[in-house]
Design a protein around this motif. Structure first.
Motif, PDB file in Angstrom:
ATOM      1  N   GLU A 236       0.877  -1.107  -0.055  1.00 12.28           N
ATOM      2  CA  GLU A 236       0.040   0.011  -0.099  1.00 12.28           C
ATOM      3  C   GLU A 236       0.758   1.130   0.077  1.00 12.28           C
ATOM      4  O   GLU A 236       0.372   2.294  -0.689  1.00 12.28           O
ATOM      5  N   SER A 237       1.875   1.238   0.698  1.00 10.43           N
ATOM      6  CA  SER A 237       2.988   2.317   0.752  1.00 10.43           C
ATOM      7  C   SER A 237       3.607   2.604  -0.571  1.00 10.43           C
ATOM      8  O   SER A 237       3.729   3.714  -1.121  1.00 10.43           O
ATOM      9  N   ASP A 238       3.874   1.233  -1.187  1.00 12.16           N
ATOM     10  CA  ASP A 238       4.424   1.630  -2.590  1.00 12.16           C
ATOM     11  C   ASP A 238       3.274   2.292  -3.526  1.00 12.16           C
ATOM     12  O   ASP A 238       3.859   2.919  -4.455  1.00 12.16           O
TER      13      ASP A 238
ATOM     14  N   GLY B 157       0.552   3.837  -2.913  1.00 10.05           N
ATOM     15  CA  GLY B 157       0.053   5.260  -2.347  1.00 10.05           C
ATOM     16  C   GLY B 157      -1.482   5.214  -2.169  1.00 10.05           C
ATOM     17  O   GLY B 157      -2.220   6.112  -2.196  1.00 10.05           O
TER      18      GLY B 157
END
Length: 313
Positions: A42-44, A46
């Motif tokens: 999810e961080s990758d 966004g």
């Protein structure tokens, strides 16, 4: 974006079962590790991929868009792995082998028959040509392996490793209807009509040099033929020919006579690039070449006295 396959695999499992804990069990992961993978994904990207609740996890709009893409990517990765496994397991692959015509009608035919029987899924591409042109094709990466012929010392060929495979006597072949004899001298041979190869053949250059060194001018009945034609012309009685010993195997219409005073021979080498690691199929082909040479020249065989394996072990 740095999506990892293991993160996509975890994402797909959660989407399929709708629960982090059950997905972790299926993947044999600790749930905290699974949660960290999804958080990293999810961080990758966004975006949030799941709505997390007491009863489980459901996909967000972004998660719904990603799911078919993730499944395609995982499927492609699985297909790629299967195909690589097939290559290393020799169920697929390709070998590009070069050899002179004189070897294609003898050693190469035996090698390919054995290799094809063992590995029918591997594509075989054969290039016929002179030894110099084959080494050039090998150095240009147009071939994986080549069988080349040398006389005397091995040539220094930059970028190419030459492994001496065998030393093979040249013999005089004639039709079976002609008188039989055990040996023939070069002087005697010069007076018998011959079927001669094309002058570009290394074999023709070798025999011409031998006659010239003795001050002999051979009688030529037919000149300029290729290997298959030479053998057919000899079978029809048009003349005799000087050929490598292995060529006679499996040809009941030909009789071979040893050439003496002097005897003539040639060295057959396996040429390969020393700076490129061979594929699984190419490595297997090398072993089939070595094994075929050992089998053809084994004690007690028809070629035992005419072919001597010279491979360094």
């Amino acid at each position: 974006m740095k999506m990892k396959l293991e993160h996509l695999r975890s994402f797909e499992a959660i989407a399929r079962v709708g629960h982090f804990t059950r997905a972790a069990e299926q993947l044999y992961l600790a749930q905290p590790s699974l949660s960290r993978q999804i958080a990293a994904l999810e961080s990758d990207l966004g975006v949030a991929l799941f709505h997390r609740g007491p009863s489980g996890a459901t996909l967000t709009t972004a998660g719904e868009l990603l799911l078919p893409i993730a499944r395609r990517m995982l499927g492609d990765a699985e297909t790629a792995q299967e195909q690589m496994n097939e290559l290393t397991g020799l169920r697929r692959g390709r070998v590009r082998l070069g050899a002179p015509p004189t070897l294609c009608v003898s050693l190469v035919a035996d090698v390919l028959a054995a290799f094809r029987s063992a590995h029918p899924g591997v594509e075989l591409h054969i290039t016929e040509g002179g030894s110099r042109s084959l080494v050039g094709a090998l150095n240009e990466s147009a071939l994986d392996l080549a069988l080349v012929v040398t006389r005397g010392a091995d040539p220094a060929v930059q970028g190419t490793e030459l492994i001496p495979l065998l030393t093979e006597e040249l013999v005089v072949v004639s039709a079976t209807e002609m008188p039989s004899r055990e040996e023939i001298t070069l002087e005697e041979l010069a007076n018998i009509p011959q079927v001669a190869f094309n002058r570009s053949y290394e074999l023709r250059m070798s025999t011409d040099a031998a006659f010239s060194a003795r001050g002999l001018e051979p009688v030529i009945a037919v000149e300029g033929a290729e290997m298959d034609a030479v053998l057919r012309f000899v079978e029809r009685g048009l003349g005799v020919a000087v050929v490598p010993a292995m060529v006679v195997i499996g040809r009941p219409g030909l009789r071979s006579t040893r050439l003496v005073n002097p005897s003539l021979s040639r060295t057959v080498n396996l040429a390969r690039r020393h700076d490129i690691a061979p594929s699984a199929a190419t490595a297997a082909m090398q072993e089939f070449i070595f094994g075929t040479v050992d089998r053809l020249a084994a004690p007690g065989t028809e070629l035992a006295r005419l072919v001597t394996p010279t491979r360094r072990r």
